[in-house]
Design a protein around this motif. Structure first.
Motif, mmCIF file in Angstrom:
data_model
loop_
_atom_site.group_PDB
_atom_site.id
_atom_site.type_symbol
_atom_site.label_atom_id
_atom_site.label_comp_id
_atom_site.label_asym_id
_atom_site.label_seq_id
_atom_site.Cartn_x
_atom_site.Cartn_y
_atom_site.Cartn_z
ATOM 1 N N ALA A 108 0.850 -1.194 0.000
ATOM 2 C CA ALA A 108 0.000 0.000 0.000
ATOM 3 C C ALA A 108 0.880 1.236 0.000
ATOM 4 O O ALA A 108 1.443 1.604 1.026
ATOM 5 N N LEU A 109 1.021 1.858 -1.158
ATOM 6 C CA LEU A 109 1.877 3.036 -1.279
ATOM 7 C C LEU A 109 1.060 4.273 -0.924
ATOM 8 O O LEU A 109 0.586 5.022 -1.774
ATOM 9 N N GLU A 110 0.870 4.479 0.358
ATOM 10 C CA GLU A 110 0.075 5.589 0.850
ATOM 11 C C GLU A 110 0.934 6.451 1.764
ATOM 12 O O GLU A 110 1.821 5.951 2.451
ATOM 13 N N PRO A 111 0.674 7.762 1.812
ATOM 14 C CA PRO A 111 1.409 8.609 2.764
ATOM 15 C C PRO A 111 1.100 8.181 4.187
ATOM 16 O O PRO A 111 -0.019 7.789 4.501
ATOM 17 N N LEU A 112 2.101 8.227 5.041
ATOM 18 C CA LEU A 112 1.875 7.900 6.441
ATOM 19 C C LEU A 112 1.022 8.991 7.091
ATOM 20 O O LEU A 112 1.258 10.186 6.866
ATOM 21 N N PRO A 113 0.030 8.628 7.890
ATOM 22 C CA PRO A 113 -0.795 9.660 8.534
ATOM 23 C C PRO A 113 0.004 10.422 9.575
ATOM 24 O O PRO A 113 0.880 9.871 10.230
ATOM 25 N N LEU A 114 -0.309 11.718 9.732
ATOM 26 C CA LEU A 114 0.367 12.518 10.744
ATOM 27 C C LEU A 114 -0.151 12.203 12.137
ATOM 28 O O LEU A 114 0.548 12.369 13.120
ATOM 29 N N LEU A 115 -1.371 11.727 12.236
ATOM 30 C CA LEU A 115 -1.964 11.367 13.512
ATOM 31 C C LEU A 115 -2.521 9.967 13.417
ATOM 32 O O LEU A 115 -2.868 9.496 12.333
ATOM 33 N N PRO A 116 -2.610 9.246 14.518
ATOM 34 C CA PRO A 116 -3.163 7.895 14.460
ATOM 35 C C PRO A 116 -4.588 7.917 13.918
ATOM 36 O O PRO A 116 -5.378 8.832 14.185
ATOM 37 N N LEU A 178 7.741 -4.533 7.729
ATOM 38 C CA LEU A 178 8.280 -4.061 9.004
ATOM 39 C C LEU A 178 8.600 -2.573 9.034
ATOM 40 O O LEU A 178 8.917 -2.040 10.096
ATOM 41 N N ALA A 179 8.536 -1.906 7.899
ATOM 42 C CA ALA A 179 8.974 -0.509 7.869
ATOM 43 C C ALA A 179 8.170 0.288 6.863
ATOM 44 O O ALA A 179 7.663 -0.248 5.872
ATOM 45 N N GLY A 180 8.071 1.584 7.117
ATOM 46 C CA GLY A 180 7.391 2.480 6.200
ATOM 47 C C GLY A 180 8.252 2.889 5.021
ATOM 48 O O GLY A 180 7.739 3.346 4.000
ATOM 49 N N PRO A 221 9.499 4.909 -1.493
ATOM 50 C CA PRO A 221 8.107 5.321 -1.283
ATOM 51 C C PRO A 221 7.729 5.158 0.188
ATOM 52 O O PRO A 221 8.127 4.196 0.842
ATOM 53 N N ARG A 222 6.967 6.103 0.695
ATOM 54 C CA ARG A 222 6.531 6.036 2.093
ATOM 55 C C ARG A 222 5.195 5.320 2.156
ATOM 56 O O ARG A 222 4.267 5.645 1.420
ATOM 57 N N ARG A 223 5.127 4.339 3.039
ATOM 58 C CA ARG A 223 3.944 3.491 3.126
ATOM 59 C C ARG A 223 3.494 3.402 4.578
ATOM 60 O O ARG A 223 4.232 3.752 5.497
ATOM 61 N N ALA A 224 2.297 2.890 4.754
ATOM 62 C CA ALA A 224 1.809 2.551 6.089
ATOM 63 C C ALA A 224 1.986 1.038 6.250
ATOM 64 O O ALA A 224 1.189 0.261 5.722
#
Length: 256
Positions: A108-116, A178-180, A221-224
């Motif tokens: 899932a190539l999605e931006p990491l959320p800034l908040l949970p 294991l990693a974003g 790429p940054r992922r969740a």
């Protein structure tokens, strides 16, 4: 003499470590023809194999090459780990981390959320567990779990090792789980960025002793990576048991 492959070297080591019982296959025939092993008859008529002086010399040369490659690998691992510490992150070397993977699933190539995410977490995908051992695993030095941004750096100093890694889909899937962000850090000249899967960033280390710049050729790429945006409990426990990398002695002002 037949060209000796990795299979020949492995069989030679097996014969050296064992009682030398013959297999009577093509690998053994080629080792005998090359003079690297010899037949040893027993009083009861059976035969065993023994590594000759030439075989011992070949094993010693292979051992020296392996030690030299390992030394270069560990040198670059240390350089990358110290660079993460210098950037204000907590870094670990050689962790064993359990990861749930689904081989073949697109990340899932999605931006990491800034908040949970305040919504109910998605159920964990079906898959299987495996143990991954990234060369460098790091997180941001923060007390806010949502801001940890775990990153994996996998170090490769030889093309053969890199190609072997790229064929291991399970290993790559575990890193992504294991990693974003995940990076391959390559010794200069062993590969082109286009050879690395798009899910990974590419960094090239310059210098004979990797004392040159670490050049970012392609950002990851940054992922969740986790369904609920939180580090799994097993990862937390592994980090708690391990000791993070200390700043290098020549860099006492490294940010923490």
């Amino acid at each position: 003499m037949a060209l000796l492959t990795r299979l020949h070297h492995r069989r030679l080591r097996e014969i050296y470590r064992s009682a030398g019982w013959p297999c009577c296959d093509a690998i053994e025939i080629e080792l005998l023809a090359a003079g690297l092993v010899e037949r040893v008859p027993a009083p009861d008529g059976r035969e065993s194999l023994r590594v000759t002086a030439a075989g011992i010399e070949l094993l010693a040369q292979a051992l020296q090459r392996h030690r030299a490659a390992l030394g270069r690998h560990e040198r670059l691992v240390e350089r990358v780990a110290h660079e993460q510490v210098r950037l204000g992150r907590l870094a670990w070397r050689g962790l064993g981390l359990r990861a749930r993977i689904v081989v073949g699933a697109a990340p899932a190539l999605e931006p990491l959320p800034l908040l949970p995410d305040l919504e109910a977490p998605a159920p964990a995908p079906a898959g299987r567990w495996c143990v991954a051992r990234p060369d460098v695993y790091s997180v941001r030095h923060t007390s806010v779990e949502a801001y940890l941004q775990p990153v994996v750096h996998e170090i490769k100093v030889s093309r053969a090792d890199l190609l072997s890694d790229l064929r291991n889909e399970v290993k790559r899937a575990a890193y992504l789980a294991l990693a974003g962000e995940c990076y391959y850090v390559l010794a200069a000249g062993i590969a082109e960025p286009e050879e690395i899967p798009a899910e990974f960033g590419v960094i090239v280390a310059h210098g004979e002793h990797f004392d040159g710049p670490l050049e970012l050729l392609r950002p990851a790429p940054r992922r969740a990576p986790f369904p609920d945006g939180r580090l799994p409990f097993g990862v937390w426990m592994a980090l708690a048991r391990a000791v993070p990398v200390e700043p290098p002695p020549e860099d006492p002002q490294a940010r923490w």
